[in-house]
Design an enzyme around this catalytic site. Sequence first.
Site, PDB file in Angstrom:
ATOM      1  N   CYS A   1       0.810  -1.229   0.000  1.00  9.79           N
ATOM      2  CA  CYS A   1       0.000   0.000   0.000  1.00  9.79           C
ATOM      3  C   CYS A   1       0.840   1.275   0.000  1.00  9.79           C
ATOM      4  CB  CYS A   1      -0.943  -0.001   1.173  1.00  9.79           C
ATOM      5  SG  CYS A   1      -1.975  -1.469   1.216  1.00  9.79           S
TER       6      CYS A   1
ATOM      7  N   ASN B   1     -10.383  -0.139   0.536  1.00 12.44           N
ATOM      8  CA  ASN B   1      -8.928  -0.041   0.454  1.00 12.44           C
ATOM      9  C   ASN B   1      -8.483  -0.638  -0.883  1.00 12.44           C
ATOM     10  OD1 ASN B   1      -6.183  -0.537   0.650  1.00 12.44           O
ATOM     11  ND2 ASN B   1      -6.258  -1.193   2.789  1.00 12.44           N
TER      12      ASN B   1
ATOM     13  N   HIS C   1      -3.047   6.978   2.149  1.00 12.77           N
ATOM     14  CA  HIS C   1      -3.541   5.677   1.704  1.00 12.77           C
ATOM     15  C   HIS C   1      -4.880   5.426   2.409  1.00 12.77           C
ATOM     16  CE1 HIS C   1      -4.154   1.552   1.105  1.00 12.77           C
ATOM     17  NE2 HIS C   1      -3.732   1.163   2.298  1.00 12.77           N
TER      18      HIS C   1
HETATM   19  O1  UT7 Z   1      -3.518  -1.181   3.701  1.00 17.21           O
HETATM   20  C1  UT7 Z   1      -3.318  -1.681   4.958  1.00 17.21           C
HETATM   21  C2  UT7 Z   1      -4.270  -2.826   5.070  1.00 17.21           C
HETATM   22  N1  UT7 Z   1      -4.701  -3.191   6.352  1.00 17.21           N
HETATM   23  C3  UT7 Z   1      -5.405  -2.393   7.167  1.00 17.21           C
HETATM   24  O2  UT7 Z   1      -5.616  -1.256   6.966  1.00 17.21           O
HETATM   25  C4  UT7 Z   1      -5.959  -3.071   8.388  1.00 17.21           C
HETATM   26  C5  UT7 Z   1      -5.797  -2.260   9.624  1.00 17.21           C
HETATM   27  N2  UT7 Z   1      -6.659  -2.787  10.647  1.00 17.21           N
HETATM   28  C6  UT7 Z   1      -7.978  -2.454  10.719  1.00 17.21           C
HETATM   29  O3  UT7 Z   1      -8.450  -1.673   9.915  1.00 17.21           O
HETATM   30  C7  UT7 Z   1      -8.781  -3.041  11.831  1.00 17.21           C
HETATM   31  O4  UT7 Z   1      -7.962  -3.780  12.695  1.00 17.21           O
HETATM   32  C8  UT7 Z   1      -9.966  -3.920  11.331  1.00 17.21           C
HETATM   33  C9  UT7 Z   1     -11.016  -3.057  10.691  1.00 17.21           C
HETATM   34  C10 UT7 Z   1      -9.455  -4.973  10.372  1.00 17.21           C
HETATM   35  C11 UT7 Z   1     -10.603  -4.634  12.511  1.00 17.21           C
HETATM   36  O5  UT7 Z   1     -11.039  -3.687  13.459  1.00 17.21           O
HETATM   37  P1  UT7 Z   1     -10.714  -3.881  14.993  1.00 17.21           P
HETATM   38  O6  UT7 Z   1     -11.359  -2.774  15.704  1.00 17.21           O
HETATM   39  O7  UT7 Z   1      -9.245  -4.056  15.153  1.00 17.21           O
HETATM   40  O8  UT7 Z   1     -11.513  -5.190  15.296  1.00 17.21           O
HETATM   41  P2  UT7 Z   1     -10.948  -6.561  15.906  1.00 17.21           P
HETATM   42  O9  UT7 Z   1     -10.101  -7.264  14.911  1.00 17.21           O
HETATM   43  O10 UT7 Z   1     -10.405  -6.287  17.254  1.00 17.21           O
HETATM   44  O11 UT7 Z   1     -12.282  -7.350  16.052  1.00 17.21           O
HETATM   45  C12 UT7 Z   1     -13.269  -6.982  17.016  1.00 17.21           C
HETATM   46  C13 UT7 Z   1     -14.387  -8.008  16.942  1.00 17.21           C
HETATM   47  C14 UT7 Z   1     -13.896  -9.438  17.003  1.00 17.21           C
HETATM   48  O12 UT7 Z   1     -14.822 -10.163  17.749  1.00 17.21           O
HETATM   49  P3  UT7 Z   1     -14.500 -10.548  19.252  1.00 17.21           P
HETATM   50  O13 UT7 Z   1     -13.254 -11.369  19.184  1.00 17.21           O
HETATM   51  O14 UT7 Z   1     -14.326  -9.255  19.973  1.00 17.21           O
HETATM   52  O15 UT7 Z   1     -15.718 -11.312  19.642  1.00 17.21           O
HETATM   53  C15 UT7 Z   1     -13.919  -9.890  15.581  1.00 17.21           C
HETATM   54  O16 UT7 Z   1     -14.121 -11.267  15.451  1.00 17.21           O
HETATM   55  O17 UT7 Z   1     -15.074  -7.891  15.696  1.00 17.21           O
HETATM   56  C16 UT7 Z   1     -15.111  -9.143  15.034  1.00 17.21           C
HETATM   57  N3  UT7 Z   1     -15.055  -8.936  13.602  1.00 17.21           N
HETATM   58  C17 UT7 Z   1     -16.137  -8.669  12.863  1.00 17.21           C
HETATM   59  N4  UT7 Z   1     -17.426  -8.530  13.175  1.00 17.21           N
HETATM   60  C18 UT7 Z   1     -18.277  -8.243  12.197  1.00 17.21           C
HETATM   61  C19 UT7 Z   1     -13.959  -8.935  12.795  1.00 17.21           C
HETATM   62  N5  UT7 Z   1     -14.329  -8.671  11.534  1.00 17.21           N
HETATM   63  C20 UT7 Z   1     -15.661  -8.501  11.533  1.00 17.21           C
HETATM   64  C21 UT7 Z   1     -16.604  -8.202  10.558  1.00 17.21           C
HETATM   65  N6  UT7 Z   1     -17.894  -8.072  10.920  1.00 17.21           N
HETATM   66  N7  UT7 Z   1     -16.277  -8.022   9.271  1.00 17.21           N
END
Ligand code: UT7
Length: 335
Positions: A120, A290, A260
């Site tokens: 990215c 993204n 980005h």
């Molecule tokens: O170009 C660079 C590319 N990468 C990025 O930009 C990624 C950077 N990271 C992020 O943007 C964030 O970490 C995410 C958007 C991917 C995730 O957000 P988060 O606030 O870090 O959520 P998390 O991974 O801590 O997940 C929180 C909860 C989890 O459930 P539990 O374990 O708390 O019960 C996940 O299983 O949300 C759950 N979860 C979802 N729920 C509904 C994860 N993905 C989803 C989803 N829909 N799509």
Amino acid sequence: KGSIIMKLKNVGIIGVGSYKPEKILTNSDLEKMVETSNEWIVSRTGIEERRIAEDSQATSDLAYEAAKKALENAKVSPEEIDLIIVATMTPDYFTPATAAIVQDKLGATKAAAFDLSSACSVQVYALVVAQNFIATGAYKKVLVIGAETLSKVLDWTDRNTCILFGDGASAMVLGEVEEGYGIKAFHLAADGSGEQALLVPAGGSRKPATSETVENKEHFLKMNGKEVFKFAVTVIPDTVAKTLEKAGMEMSDIDLIVPHQANYRIVSAAAKKMNYPEEKFYMNLNKLGNTSGASIGLALTEAYENGLVKKGDNLVFVGFGAGLSYASLVLKWAY
Ligand code: UT7
């Protein structure tokens, strides 16, 4: 003693263009595919919908459409292009280079062509590569294209990744610009200790394709979202500060930041750290998701078309992603 002093040329962007595939995939479409909700996706990322390429469209097809528009905007013909760089992590093939395919399609018969890979942050890397070719006088016009068909490397059953990414392409023509305009400074960086944070595990030389790797879905993008999030919020302020210091500029000199487009919350947290108004970060990920190597150019082209980028404006581009890698540059808009 006998050394040659070479005056480097000022290099800037002289044309921009983008291409968005027709097909729109909304959050409510995703609700039918994986266990997720529109509310979760919007509140965690800011994304509402993304574009998806047709099965028949490869990355070079998107790249070609964006390139044609950028050449038109620059009033430069394909025959005037000396070099085409395609910045991508979803090339048409391992080999040949996607840039060579675009070169042929455009009829850019004089142009050298190669791809650049740095996830990215790659479009910033590619701009700096292009700048150096032109600054030294080796080339006059370089086409930098960021193009991705991420939909083709996503596991559409993995809600951690499939909700984030989209397809698209953007292109920029670079050439010599007036004194005082163009790219002023840059900072390119990498921290390869984060190799595992965001990767496609199989299909390369580490783990060549076998029926087992296909069965295990190892040809799809895997991500540790939390790790990438923390990394991004730290490195955005860091790289921008380094670039501005090299340019002898302050945040208050900057008219617009084009980051980005990964996650609205990443940009919001970085803006706070930088003590710089969030509204001055141009965001369009709500409609595109993204798009990795294409995202800065897609946001830039839209900002330009909306009249938000004018001659004399100081712009910062900042990229971050797999590698891990990160990069930024500052430029004075030249047209
Ligand atoms: O170009 C660079 C590319 N990468 C990025 O930009 C990624 C950077 N990271 C992020 O943007 C964030 O970490 C995410 C958007 C991917 C995730 O957000 P988060 O606030 O870090 O959520 P998390 O991974 O801590 O997940 C929180 C909860 C989890 O459930 P539990 O374990 O708390 O019960 C996940 O299983 O949300 C759950 N979860 C979802 N729920 C509904 C994860 N993905 C989803 C989803 N829909 N799509």
